[in-house]
Enzyme design. Structure first.
Site, PDB file in Angstrom:
ATOM      1  N   ASN A 234       0.985  -1.390  -0.076  1.00  0.00           N
ATOM      2  CA  ASN A 234      -0.049   0.002  -0.034  1.00  0.00           C
ATOM      3  C   ASN A 234       0.865   1.179   0.108  1.00  0.00           C
ATOM      4  O   ASN A 234       2.015   1.187   0.379  1.00  0.00           O
ATOM      5  CB  ASN A 234      -0.911  -0.060   1.482  1.00  0.00           C
ATOM      6  CG  ASN A 234      -1.958  -0.844   1.350  1.00  0.00           C
ATOM      7  OD1 ASN A 234      -2.169  -1.437   0.402  1.00  0.00           O
ATOM      8  ND2 ASN A 234      -2.637  -1.163   2.386  1.00  0.00           N
ATOM      9  N   ALA A 298      -0.752   1.250  10.708  1.00  0.00           N
ATOM     10  CA  ALA A 298      -0.170   0.394   9.426  1.00  0.00           C
ATOM     11  C   ALA A 298      -1.203   0.302   8.515  1.00  0.00           C
ATOM     12  O   ALA A 298      -2.390   0.058   8.629  1.00  0.00           O
ATOM     13  CB  ALA A 298       0.336  -0.548   9.728  1.00  0.00           C
ATOM     14  N   LYS A 312      12.549 -15.326  -9.555  1.00  0.00           N
ATOM     15  CA  LYS A 312      11.895 -14.285 -10.310  1.00  0.00           C
ATOM     16  C   LYS A 312      11.075 -14.725 -11.239  1.00  0.00           C
ATOM     17  O   LYS A 312      11.552 -15.480 -12.230  1.00  0.00           O
ATOM     18  CB  LYS A 312      12.995 -13.342 -10.986  1.00  0.00           C
ATOM     19  CG  LYS A 312      12.539 -12.124 -11.575  1.00  0.00           C
ATOM     20  CD  LYS A 312      13.599 -11.237 -12.076  1.00  0.00           C
ATOM     21  CE  LYS A 312      12.798 -10.110 -12.686  1.00  0.00           C
ATOM     22  NZ  LYS A 312      13.749  -9.082 -13.605  1.00  0.00           N
ATOM     23  N   PRO A 330      -4.262 -11.856   7.514  1.00  0.00           N
ATOM     24  CA  PRO A 330      -4.894 -11.480   8.794  1.00  0.00           C
ATOM     25  C   PRO A 330      -5.319 -10.297   9.099  1.00  0.00           C
ATOM     26  O   PRO A 330      -4.507  -9.402   8.693  1.00  0.00           O
ATOM     27  CB  PRO A 330      -3.866 -12.223   9.700  1.00  0.00           C
ATOM     28  CG  PRO A 330      -2.677 -12.121   9.034  1.00  0.00           C
ATOM     29  CD  PRO A 330      -2.852 -12.333   7.804  1.00  0.00           C
ATOM     30  N   LYS A 363     -16.701   0.148  10.720  1.00  0.00           N
ATOM     31  CA  LYS A 363     -15.171  -0.395  10.931  1.00  0.00           C
ATOM     32  C   LYS A 363     -15.195  -0.805  12.423  1.00  0.00           C
ATOM     33  O   LYS A 363     -14.528  -1.702  12.950  1.00  0.00           O
ATOM     34  CB  LYS A 363     -13.982   0.347  10.244  1.00  0.00           C
ATOM     35  CG  LYS A 363     -12.790  -0.460  10.218  1.00  0.00           C
ATOM     36  CD  LYS A 363     -11.971   0.404   9.048  1.00  0.00           C
ATOM     37  CE  LYS A 363     -12.457   0.217   7.683  1.00  0.00           C
ATOM     38  NZ  LYS A 363     -11.583   0.937   6.762  1.00  0.00           N
TER      39      LYS A 363
HETATM   40  O1  C5P Z   1     -10.081  -2.461   6.760  1.00  0.00           O
HETATM   41  P1  C5P Z   1      -8.818  -1.286   6.651  1.00  0.00           P
HETATM   42  O2  C5P Z   1      -7.681  -1.807   6.224  1.00  0.00           O
HETATM   43  O3  C5P Z   1      -9.466   0.076   5.974  1.00  0.00           O
HETATM   44  O4  C5P Z   1      -8.840  -0.948   8.179  1.00  0.00           O
HETATM   45  C1  C5P Z   1      -7.811   0.015   8.561  1.00  0.00           C
HETATM   46  C2  C5P Z   1      -7.440  -0.491   9.798  1.00  0.00           C
HETATM   47  O5  C5P Z   1      -7.281  -1.577  10.113  1.00  0.00           O
HETATM   48  C3  C5P Z   1      -6.219   0.220  10.184  1.00  0.00           C
HETATM   49  O6  C5P Z   1      -5.946   0.632  11.723  1.00  0.00           O
HETATM   50  C4  C5P Z   1      -5.239  -0.850  10.133  1.00  0.00           C
HETATM   51  O7  C5P Z   1      -3.872  -0.610  10.734  1.00  0.00           O
HETATM   52  C5  C5P Z   1      -6.017  -2.121  10.476  1.00  0.00           C
HETATM   53  N1  C5P Z   1      -5.618  -3.329   9.534  1.00  0.00           N
HETATM   54  C6  C5P Z   1      -4.892  -4.187  10.091  1.00  0.00           C
HETATM   55  N2  C5P Z   1      -4.833  -5.600   9.570  1.00  0.00           N
HETATM   56  C7  C5P Z   1      -5.171  -5.411   8.072  1.00  0.00           C
HETATM   57  C8  C5P Z   1      -5.713  -4.433   7.555  1.00  0.00           C
HETATM   58  C9  C5P Z   1      -5.702  -3.403   8.233  1.00  0.00           C
HETATM   59  O8  C5P Z   1      -4.483  -4.175  11.401  1.00  0.00           O
HETATM   60  N3  C5P Z   1      -4.994  -6.628   7.417  1.00  0.00           N
END
Ligand code: C5P
Length: 425
Positions: A234, A298, A312, A330, A363
């Site tokens: 990302n 994150a 590769k 996860p 969320k």
């Molecule tokens: O679902 P989304 O990615 O928008 O959610 C964002 C929040 O969830 C952030 O706090 C991100 O750090 C956390 N997150 C996480 N593990 C993931 C995806 C997102 O802890 N696999």
């Protein structure tokens, strides 16, 4: 008036690129005076710099002629901006410690002008704890620091440490020159200078209100390998999460910062665990429990490849790309939300481009978090220095104005301290 640049060149292989930098700065209408350290003279000559700058080039602290004509104090102050490019690990270490043992470092200590350092060094030297500590100190002192580029090094190793492209340096010089100049020596110096000013305010407001608390923070992206050279990620610079970690440490907390791959120095007083993938991040987070509060900043990649290739991936000539099978990663925040050792306060971030508050509300429930810090990333928040957030909790939404990321961090940590304090009294 023509902007005046004092260009200090220290001795790395990238010093030769300073010639191109001089050309670009002059093309942008700036006058340049160059100073070479002794080792820089092994890579570029005073003669070539003299020709390109059309100014005398300075190398020697004890050159009486130069001293009579201009003097080193004057030289350091007759510029609008002092640029150190390339800045070796050595000169950064001297700058961070106020060492002045040659002309270049004496000028840097004597100047009252903004300083931009453009590091370039071997990848291991860049990641060395000592260099990162020096960078952290220089940030706190108000020095502007550019992040080196990734790539192959002169020594054959690969990684972070290459001098940024001279075009990028020239653009940064132009940006810094355009910042407002005020009497306050910290004014006009963005993010970290605000951080320094904030530091005293946050000490007043937060005191050591988080003393004895453990705050767990995730920051940056994750990299999910496709093969040894490619990955899914990302867009995330890690700046907001690192600023929150710094603010929590200043408020007296014990801070664990689990960081994805970013090029940021570790904030003072913070324990940093570096990870690459979401699964590594989850395992580092679980190992760091228990925590009083967890702030999951994150930008975790939602998917990874079902199994990363050992070699590769090659084009096979059929015109058909290699198929990628993705599996879901996860969710670290949701895992913590339903964990046996769930932190008393669990905060998630939500980067959205539309219906910010609506998505954040959903969320909150789905992930079992207490607060969601929602931000609109439709602009240039990713990698930028400012952020406008809304804090979404079960009891409502608090919208904060657009603020530098350092101030968002301070406000958030003050709010965390408020939320945690009743439990300790
Ligand atoms: O679902 P989304 O990615 O928008 O959610 C964002 C929040 O969830 C952030 O706090 C991100 O750090 C956390 N997150 C996480 N593990 C993931 C995806 C997102 O802890 N696999």
């Amino acid at each position: 008036m023509t902007p005046r640049i004092l260009l200090i060149i220290s001795g790395g292989i990238a010093a030769y690129k300073s010639l191109e930098l001089v050309r670009l700065l002059r093309k942008r209408g700036m006058t340049v005076r160059a100073v070479l350290t002794e080792s820089a003279q092994q890579f570029v000559t005073p003669l070539s710099l003299g020709v390109l700058t059309e100014n005398p080039v300075f190398t020697d602290l004890f050159n009486l002629k130069d001293e009579q004509e201009i003097g080193h104090i004057q030289l350091s102050r007759q510029a609008d901006l002092v640029v150190v490019a390339p800045a070796t690990a050595n000169i950064l270490a001297k700058m961070a410690n106020g060492i002045a043992d040659d002309l270049a470092t004496t000028l840097l200590l004597a100047t009252d002008k903004p300083v931009l350092a453009v590091p370039a060094m071997n990848v291991r030297m860049w990641h060395h704890r000592a260099t990162q500590r020096n960078l952290e100190r220089l940030h706190a002192d108000g020095v502007h620091i550019m992040t080196p580029d990734d790539g192959e090094m002169a020594c054959g190793e690969f990684g972070t440490g290459r001098l940024p492209d001279p075009e990028r340096i020239a653009a940064e010089v132009e940006r810094l020159l355009a910042l407002p100049k005020q009497d306050d020596p910290l004014a006009g110096q963005p993010d970290f200078a605000v951080g320094v000013q904030r530091f005293s305010t946050s000490l007043e407001t937060n005191g050591v209100r988080l003393a004895g608390r453990h705050i767990l923070i995730t920051a940056g992206p994750t990299h999910e390998p496709i093969d040894p050279v490619r990955y899914i990620a990302n867009r995330s610079s890690g700046k907001q999460g690192f600023a929150i970690a710094a603010a929590a440490a200043r408020a007296g907390a014990r801070v664990t910062l689990v960081a994805g791959p970013v090029h940021l120095p570790t904030p003072e007083g913070v324990t940093r665990v570096d990870v690459q993938t979401a699964r590594e991040m989850l395992s580092a987070v679980e190992s760091a429990l228990p925590a009083d509060a967890a702030i999951m900043v994150a930008a975790v990649a939602d998917w990874r490849t079902a199994d990363a290739a050992d070699q590769k991936l090659k084009k096979d000539g059929s015109g058909q790309p290699a198929p990628l099978t993705l599996v879901e990663n996860p969710d670290i925040l949701a895992t913590l939300g339903h964990h046996a050792q769930r932190p008393a306060l669990l905060i998630g971030f939500a980067a959205e481009t539309q219906n910010i508050a609506g998505h954040a509300q959903a969320k909150l429930a789905r992930k079992g978090a207490d607060w969601i810090v929602a931000n609109d990333v439709s602009g240039d928040v990713m990698g930028g220095d400012a952020n406008a957030v809304q804090i979404v909790t079960a009891s409502g939404i608090e919208a904060w104005p657009a603020l530098p990321k350092g101030q968002v961090a301070d406000k958030l940590i003050a709010k965390v301290a408020d939320a945690l304090s009743p439990r300790s009294d």
